[in-house]
Scaffold this motif. Structure first.
Motif, PDB file in Angstrom:
ATOM      1  N   ASN A   1       1.140  -0.651  -0.302  1.00 45.43           N
ATOM      2  CA  ASN A   1      -0.286   0.172   0.024  1.00 45.43           C
ATOM      3  C   ASN A   1       0.855   0.577   0.156  1.00 45.43           C
ATOM      4  N   SER A   2      -0.192   2.313  -0.400  1.00 44.31           N
ATOM      5  CA  SER A   2       0.608   3.323  -0.025  1.00 44.31           C
ATOM      6  C   SER A   2       2.378   3.631   0.651  1.00 44.31           C
ATOM      7  N   CYS A   3       1.984   3.525   2.436  1.00 36.71           N
ATOM      8  CA  CYS A   3       2.767   3.888   2.833  1.00 36.71           C
ATOM      9  C   CYS A   3       3.071   3.512   4.148  1.00 36.71           C
ATOM     10  N   CYS A   4       4.030   2.314   4.858  1.00 35.69           N
ATOM     11  CA  CYS A   4       3.841   1.700   5.799  1.00 35.69           C
ATOM     12  C   CYS A   4       5.265   1.485   6.733  1.00 35.69           C
ATOM     13  N   SER A   5       5.155   2.346   7.604  1.00 36.34           N
ATOM     14  CA  SER A   5       5.724   2.154   8.768  1.00 36.34           C
ATOM     15  C   SER A   5       5.463   2.015  10.193  1.00 36.34           C
ATOM     16  N   HIS A   6       6.476   2.751  11.127  1.00 36.10           N
ATOM     17  CA  HIS A   6       6.178   2.815  12.524  1.00 36.10           C
ATOM     18  C   HIS A   6       6.446   4.066  13.325  1.00 36.10           C
ATOM     19  N   PRO A   7       5.330   4.246  14.641  1.00 36.26           N
ATOM     20  CA  PRO A   7       5.883   5.669  15.197  1.00 36.26           C
ATOM     21  C   PRO A   7       7.914   4.483  15.607  1.00 36.26           C
ATOM     22  N   ILE A   8       8.443   6.164  16.024  1.00 31.25           N
ATOM     23  CA  ILE A   8       8.763   5.215  16.506  1.00 31.25           C
ATOM     24  C   ILE A   8       9.880   6.309  17.766  1.00 31.25           C
ATOM     25  N   ALA A   9      10.462   5.680  19.381  1.00 34.06           N
ATOM     26  CA  ALA A   9      11.166   6.330  20.330  1.00 34.06           C
ATOM     27  C   ALA A   9      11.142   7.353  19.670  1.00 34.06           C
ATOM     28  N   ASP A  10      12.190   7.396  18.885  1.00 34.61           N
ATOM     29  CA  ASP A  10      13.615   8.033  18.391  1.00 34.61           C
ATOM     30  C   ASP A  10      13.081   9.806  18.220  1.00 34.61           C
ATOM     31  N   VAL A  11      11.558  10.185  17.886  1.00 37.29           N
ATOM     32  CA  VAL A  11      11.200  10.862  17.781  1.00 37.29           C
ATOM     33  C   VAL A  11       9.831  11.306  19.046  1.00 37.29           C
ATOM     34  N   PRO A  12      10.237  12.386  19.400  1.00 37.80           N
ATOM     35  CA  PRO A  12       9.688  13.333  20.135  1.00 37.80           C
ATOM     36  C   PRO A  12       7.657  13.305  19.202  1.00 37.80           C
ATOM     37  N   GLY A  13       7.614  13.102  20.620  1.00 42.84           N
ATOM     38  CA  GLY A  13       5.752  13.131  20.223  1.00 42.84           C
ATOM     39  C   GLY A  13       4.890  11.644  19.200  1.00 42.84           C
ATOM     40  N   GLU A  14       5.690  10.820  19.018  1.00 38.63           N
ATOM     41  CA  GLU A  14       4.950   9.815  18.238  1.00 38.63           C
ATOM     42  C   GLU A  14       4.360   8.851  19.235  1.00 38.63           C
ATOM     43  N   ASP A  15       4.892   9.154  20.745  1.00 40.32           N
ATOM     44  CA  ASP A  15       4.438   7.628  21.679  1.00 40.32           C
ATOM     45  C   ASP A  15       2.923   8.483  22.602  1.00 40.32           C
ATOM     46  N   GLU A  16       2.694   9.276  21.810  1.00 38.67           N
ATOM     47  CA  GLU A  16       1.598  10.114  22.578  1.00 38.67           C
ATOM     48  C   GLU A  16       0.207   9.056  21.855  1.00 38.67           C
ATOM     49  N   GLU A  17      -0.669   9.105  22.312  1.00 36.98           N
ATOM     50  CA  GLU A  17      -1.982   8.535  22.327  1.00 36.98           C
ATOM     51  C   GLU A  17      -3.152   9.019  22.554  1.00 36.98           C
ATOM     52  N   GLU A  18      -3.542   9.967  23.157  1.00 41.32           N
ATOM     53  CA  GLU A  18      -4.818  10.781  22.860  1.00 41.32           C
ATOM     54  C   GLU A  18      -5.132  11.106  21.114  1.00 41.32           C
ATOM     55  N   ASN A  19      -5.980  10.680  20.762  1.00 39.30           N
ATOM     56  CA  ASN A  19      -5.934  11.136  19.845  1.00 39.30           C
ATOM     57  C   ASN A  19      -5.611  10.423  18.645  1.00 39.30           C
ATOM     58  N   ASN A  20      -4.666   9.570  18.798  1.00 39.95           N
ATOM     59  CA  ASN A  20      -4.335   8.361  17.913  1.00 39.95           C
ATOM     60  C   ASN A  20      -2.806   9.647  17.580  1.00 39.95           C
ATOM     61  N   MET A  21      -2.495  10.474  18.146  1.00 43.81           N
ATOM     62  CA  MET A  21      -1.603  11.690  17.362  1.00 43.81           C
ATOM     63  C   MET A  21      -0.137  11.082  17.284  1.00 43.81           C
ATOM     64  N   GLY A  22       0.477  10.379  17.729  1.00 39.73           N
ATOM     65  CA  GLY A  22       1.753   9.878  17.808  1.00 39.73           C
ATOM     66  C   GLY A  22       1.734   9.012  16.477  1.00 39.73           C
ATOM     67  N   ILE A  23       0.820   8.487  16.426  1.00 41.32           N
ATOM     68  CA  ILE A  23       0.492   7.746  15.010  1.00 41.32           C
ATOM     69  C   ILE A  23       0.283   8.637  13.893  1.00 41.32           C
ATOM     70  N   LEU A  24      -0.085   9.315  13.824  1.00 44.83           N
ATOM     71  CA  LEU A  24      -0.089  10.794  12.772  1.00 44.83           C
ATOM     72  C   LEU A  24       0.307  11.680  12.635  1.00 44.83           C
ATOM     73  N   ARG A  25       1.101  11.796  13.544  1.00 42.17           N
ATOM     74  CA  ARG A  25       2.934  12.089  13.153  1.00 42.17           C
ATOM     75  C   ARG A  25       3.552  11.537  12.392  1.00 42.17           C
ATOM     76  N   ALA A  26       3.315   9.906  12.897  1.00 40.66           N
ATOM     77  CA  ALA A  26       4.409   9.114  11.912  1.00 40.66           C
ATOM     78  C   ALA A  26       3.860   9.166  10.792  1.00 40.66           C
ATOM     79  N   ALA A  27       2.438   8.979  10.595  1.00 40.50           N
ATOM     80  CA  ALA A  27       2.898   8.736   9.079  1.00 40.50           C
ATOM     81  C   ALA A  27       3.126   9.956   8.325  1.00 40.50           C
ATOM     82  N   GLN A  28       2.486  11.000   8.783  1.00 37.42           N
ATOM     83  CA  GLN A  28       3.494  12.665   7.420  1.00 37.42           C
ATOM     84  C   GLN A  28       4.623  12.507   8.054  1.00 37.42           C
TER      85      GLN A  28
END
Length: 238
Positions: free
Chosen positions: A97-124
């Motif tokens: 599919n278009s893009c597939c990866s992981h949120p990573i601990a090396d990037v601040p904020g990608e562990d934020e779970e409220e409203n899935n913000m960490g995942i969305l930042r990682a996708a961006q």
């Protein structure tokens, strides 16, 4: 129709071959990134390197970690697919599919779970890195988080996957500059020819194959009405 799809495909193979040594080095460096280890209920319990998260252990175990899969559609409703480069450590030269990866601990904020913000930042971040899509073209509020899937695949017996995968849909016409160290080919595929198209796209990554076989076409048929399919409580085990 399938012939038209293939002709619309953009091959980046020449650029990829020209920098294969550099691409391999980038992939090896990325193995040091820290992924989030999770329980089957998707609770973060620690971190481990991308290498540790994808090596198949002697007993067949692969550490369960958090991931995401983006399905990017243009405003005509066509889905962007990509082919991974031969230099990828896991599932090289696979279509996905278009893009597939992981949120990573090396990037601040990608562990934020409220409203899935960490995942969305990682996708961006990853859409920008893999496809060269500027962040201003893909604001977080435009992503549709549908659900999570839990799957495991032994890969080639050395490198595999075991993920809680967040499925994200996004519809936009964007300007792209694909990264040849990540992607060797891209194509936009219409809904009415996806089945024929997939037949000639082998091999497929396991997560894309599972989503394609079980949910993708139903969700795709409802791009304008995805709300009824959103499930933020349950994890679909495939």
């Amino acid at each position: 129709m399938i012939g038209n799809c293939v002709r619309r495909c953009l091959s980046l193979g020449k650029a990829s071959r020209m920098c294969s040594t550099g691409a391999k080095e980038l992939q090896l460096q990325a193995l040091n990134e820290k992924c989030f280890l999770v329980t089957p209920e998707d609770k973060i319990i620690g971190t481990a390197s991308k290498k540790e998260c994808h090596l198949v252990q002697k007993d067949g175990n692969i550490p369960l970690h958090r991931a995401f899969s983006v399905f990017l559609f243009n405003t005509q409703g066509q889905l962007l697919l990509q082919k991974r480069t031969p230099e990828k450590i896991t599932y090289p030269s696979h279509f996905t599919n278009s893009c597939c990866s992981h949120p990573i601990a090396d990037v601040p904020g990608e562990d934020e779970e409220e409203n899935n913000m960490g995942i969305l930042r990682a996708a961006q971040r990853r859409l920008n890195y893999e496809l060269g899509i500027s962040v201003d073209q893909i604001p977080i509020q435009n992503f549709n988080y549908l659900t999570r899937i839990h799957y495991k695949d032994p890969g080639n017996g050395l490198w595999g996957e075991h993920e809680i995968d967040y499925v994200l849909f996004l519809q936009a016409d964007v300007k792209m500059v694909p990264n040849p160290s990540e992607i060797s080919q891209i194509s936009f595929v219409p809904r009415d020819s996806i089945d024929e198209h997939v037949k000639v796209l082998e091999p497929l990554t396991p997560w894309f194959r599972l989503i394609y076989q079980t949910r993708l076409k139903l969700w795709w048929d409802n791009l304008d009405n995805l709300e009824k399919f959103k499930d933020h409580e349950n994890i679909l085990k495939l």
